[in-house]
Design a protein around this motif. Structure first.
Motif, PDB file in Angstrom:
ATOM      1  N   LYS A 150       0.713  -1.315   0.035  1.00  0.00           N
ATOM      2  CA  LYS A 150       0.497  -0.385  -0.052  1.00  0.00           C
ATOM      3  C   LYS A 150       1.031   1.659   0.084  1.00  0.00           C
ATOM      4  CE  LYS A 150      -4.132  -1.964   2.603  1.00  0.00           C
ATOM      5  NZ  LYS A 150      -5.163  -1.819   4.163  1.00  0.00           N
ATOM      6  N   ARG A 151       0.192   2.453   0.116  1.00  0.00           N
ATOM      7  CA  ARG A 151       0.931   3.902   0.200  1.00  0.00           C
ATOM      8  C   ARG A 151       1.212   4.318   0.859  1.00  0.00           C
ATOM      9  NH1 ARG A 151       1.566   7.378  -4.274  1.00  0.00           N
ATOM     10  NH2 ARG A 151      -0.245   7.259  -6.139  1.00  0.00           N
ATOM     11  N   PHE A 152       2.932   4.604   0.867  1.00  0.00           N
ATOM     12  CA  PHE A 152       2.743   4.731   2.414  1.00  0.00           C
ATOM     13  C   PHE A 152       2.669   5.467   2.890  1.00  0.00           C
ATOM     14  CE2 PHE A 152       6.098   7.240   5.543  1.00  0.00           C
ATOM     15  CZ  PHE A 152       6.426   6.408   6.308  1.00  0.00           C
ATOM     16  N   VAL A 153       2.338   6.702   2.223  1.00  0.00           N
ATOM     17  CA  VAL A 153       1.059   7.898   3.083  1.00  0.00           C
ATOM     18  C   VAL A 153      -1.024   7.355   4.053  1.00  0.00           C
ATOM     19  CG1 VAL A 153       2.717   9.601   1.976  1.00  0.00           C
ATOM     20  CG2 VAL A 153       0.217   8.832   0.770  1.00  0.00           C
ATOM     21  N   ASN A 154      -0.719   6.667   2.801  1.00  0.00           N
ATOM     22  CA  ASN A 154      -1.938   5.779   3.189  1.00  0.00           C
ATOM     23  C   ASN A 154      -2.474   5.864   4.558  1.00  0.00           C
ATOM     24  OD1 ASN A 154      -4.927   5.208   2.366  1.00  0.00           O
ATOM     25  ND2 ASN A 154      -3.918   2.886   3.246  1.00  0.00           N
ATOM     26  N   GLY A 155      -3.332   6.083   5.305  1.00  0.00           N
ATOM     27  CA  GLY A 155      -3.230   6.662   6.022  1.00  0.00           C
ATOM     28  C   GLY A 155      -2.199   7.520   7.286  1.00  0.00           C
ATOM     29  N   ARG A 156      -2.096   8.101   7.368  1.00  0.00           N
ATOM     30  CA  ARG A 156      -0.886   9.209   8.224  1.00  0.00           C
ATOM     31  C   ARG A 156      -0.931  10.518   7.758  1.00  0.00           C
ATOM     32  NH1 ARG A 156       2.808   6.017   9.575  1.00  0.00           N
ATOM     33  NH2 ARG A 156       3.938   3.568   8.204  1.00  0.00           N
ATOM     34  N   ASN A 157      -0.905  11.300   8.942  1.00  0.00           N
ATOM     35  CA  ASN A 157      -1.002  12.500   9.375  1.00  0.00           C
ATOM     36  C   ASN A 157       0.229  13.126   8.981  1.00  0.00           C
ATOM     37  OD1 ASN A 157      -3.625  11.925  10.528  1.00  0.00           O
ATOM     38  ND2 ASN A 157      -2.381  12.015  12.903  1.00  0.00           N
ATOM     39  N   LEU A 158      -0.088  14.410   7.665  1.00  0.00           N
ATOM     40  CA  LEU A 158       1.212  14.902   7.420  1.00  0.00           C
ATOM     41  C   LEU A 158       0.738  16.481   6.304  1.00  0.00           C
ATOM     42  CD1 LEU A 158       0.637  14.586   4.362  1.00  0.00           C
ATOM     43  CD2 LEU A 158       1.710  12.305   3.990  1.00  0.00           C
ATOM     44  N   THR A 159       1.825  16.617   6.257  1.00  0.00           N
ATOM     45  CA  THR A 159       1.511  18.250   5.440  1.00  0.00           C
ATOM     46  C   THR A 159       2.681  18.111   4.288  1.00  0.00           C
ATOM     47  OG1 THR A 159       1.389  20.354   5.918  1.00  0.00           O
ATOM     48  CG2 THR A 159       3.563  19.485   7.093  1.00  0.00           C
ATOM     49  N   SER A 160       2.391  19.159   3.503  1.00  0.00           N
ATOM     50  CA  SER A 160       3.417  19.311   2.439  1.00  0.00           C
ATOM     51  C   SER A 160       2.386  21.588   2.094  1.00  0.00           C
ATOM     52  CB  SER A 160       3.136  19.060   1.171  1.00  0.00           C
ATOM     53  OG  SER A 160       2.015  19.327   0.783  1.00  0.00           O
ATOM     54  N   PHE A 161       3.189  21.342   0.899  1.00  0.00           N
ATOM     55  CA  PHE A 161       3.055  22.925   0.429  1.00  0.00           C
ATOM     56  C   PHE A 161       1.730  22.926   0.108  1.00  0.00           C
ATOM     57  CE2 PHE A 161       4.590  26.384  -2.135  1.00  0.00           C
ATOM     58  CZ  PHE A 161       4.358  26.960  -1.317  1.00  0.00           C
ATOM     59  N   THR A 162       1.187  23.444   0.620  1.00  0.00           N
ATOM     60  CA  THR A 162      -0.495  23.439   0.229  1.00  0.00           C
ATOM     61  C   THR A 162      -1.243  24.172  -1.122  1.00  0.00           C
ATOM     62  OG1 THR A 162      -1.114  25.885   1.528  1.00  0.00           O
ATOM     63  CG2 THR A 162      -0.816  23.698   3.403  1.00  0.00           C
ATOM     64  N   ASN A 163      -1.957  23.178  -1.675  1.00  0.00           N
ATOM     65  CA  ASN A 163      -3.184  24.255  -2.556  1.00  0.00           C
ATOM     66  C   ASN A 163      -3.137  26.041  -2.702  1.00  0.00           C
ATOM     67  OD1 ASN A 163      -3.318  21.871  -3.697  1.00  0.00           O
ATOM     68  ND2 ASN A 163      -5.761  21.590  -3.090  1.00  0.00           N
ATOM     69  N   ASP A 164      -3.038  26.673  -0.831  1.00  0.00           N
ATOM     70  CA  ASP A 164      -3.345  28.068  -0.399  1.00  0.00           C
ATOM     71  C   ASP A 164      -1.995  28.510  -0.615  1.00  0.00           C
ATOM     72  OD1 ASP A 164      -6.161  27.549   0.270  1.00  0.00           O
ATOM     73  OD2 ASP A 164      -5.725  27.388   1.920  1.00  0.00           O
ATOM     74  N   GLU A 165      -0.638  27.444  -0.552  1.00  0.00           N
ATOM     75  CA  GLU A 165       0.648  28.666  -0.671  1.00  0.00           C
ATOM     76  C   GLU A 165       0.684  28.791  -2.175  1.00  0.00           C
ATOM     77  OE1 GLU A 165       2.845  27.472   3.633  1.00  0.00           O
ATOM     78  OE2 GLU A 165       2.062  25.763   2.145  1.00  0.00           O
ATOM     79  N   GLU A 166       0.586  28.013  -3.209  1.00  0.00           N
ATOM     80  CA  GLU A 166       0.733  27.158  -4.347  1.00  0.00           C
ATOM     81  C   GLU A 166       0.120  28.787  -5.247  1.00  0.00           C
ATOM     82  OE1 GLU A 166       3.439  27.216  -5.912  1.00  0.00           O
ATOM     83  OE2 GLU A 166       3.271  25.062  -5.578  1.00  0.00           O
TER      84      GLU A 166
END
Length: 228
Positions: A150-166
């Motif tokens: 499965k995708r490593f990020v599936n079900g995990r809490n995380l963040t990244s550069f956001t749509n608002d910032e872009e």
């Protein structure tokens, strides 16, 4: 001795635009500074090895602080880490307890589908190490699969550069994808803070930062996790 692998882009141009890009310098220097302050050695790696471009906008006077200048004027940093970064084939994952994917828009091209880097990160994580990533560098996690496929990020809490910032950058229609959207599609529980303010999410041994201003706090969270 504890070691961290800092992963950076080789990509010097936006895919859709004749516009220079590369690493965002602060994301590299501020994380590296925290590692230095805590006695952790670092190596630099990139998808192809060798030369690492710097996004020229990250060198603007208003974008750089004392830490950025300290690294930028350091010969070993420029001539070794950035000019002669390691290729994936040079790396033994067993040598590292931390892998950190730095951002900058260049990473949007050569991180998300890179199976070699994903394999290195998976091995470090499965050896009880830490995966950290910042801003657009978080897109590297899209290539990682868990042991069950499965995708490593599936079900995990995380963040990244956001749509608002872009959108505030004015690049929404010019980038290859929006990391926030792709991480959500991959099953991540996406968390975001105020635009361009430091925001870090810790999910066990996965540590992610929202933007360039989060790099120091990502580093501090890594140190805290190492001390557990």
């Amino acid at each position: 001795m504890t070691k961290a692998l800092i992963v950076v882009t080789n990509n010097s141009k936006f895919k859709k635009l004749y516009k220079a890009t590369g690493i965002w310098l602060r994301e590299v220097t501020h994380f590296n500074q925290v590692m230095q302050e805590n006695g952790i050695d670092v190596d630099y790696a990139s998808p192809e090895g060798g030369y690492v471009p710097i996004d020229p906008l990250s060198l603007a006077p208003e974008a750089m602080d004392q830490t950025d200048w300290q690294f930028y004027l350091d010969d070993p940093f420029r001539n070794t880490h950035l000019a002669q970064s390691l290729a994936p084939t040079d790396i033994n994952p067993a040598d590292y307890q931390v892998i950190y994917f730095a951002g900058g828009h260049g990473a949007m091209t050569d991180f998300p589908d890179n199976k070699d880097l994903a394999s290195i990160a998976s091995t470090i994580y499965n050896n009880t190490g830490i995966i950290a990533a910042n801003c657009i560098g978080v897109s590297a996690l899209l290539a990682i699969r868990s042991t069950d496929g499965k995708r490593f990020v599936n079900g995990r809490n995380l963040t990244s550069f956001t749509n608002d910032e872009e959108a505030l950058n004015g690049l929404t229609n010019d980038v290859e994808f929006l990391p926030e959207d792709e991480l959500k599609k991959a099953g991540a529980h996406f968390e975001k803070g105020e635009a361009f303010k430091s925001h870090v999410v810790v999910d066990d041994r996965l540590i992610t930062g929202q933007n360039a201003n989060s790099a120091t706090d990502v580093g501090e969270a890594v140190i805290k996790a190492l001390l557990k």
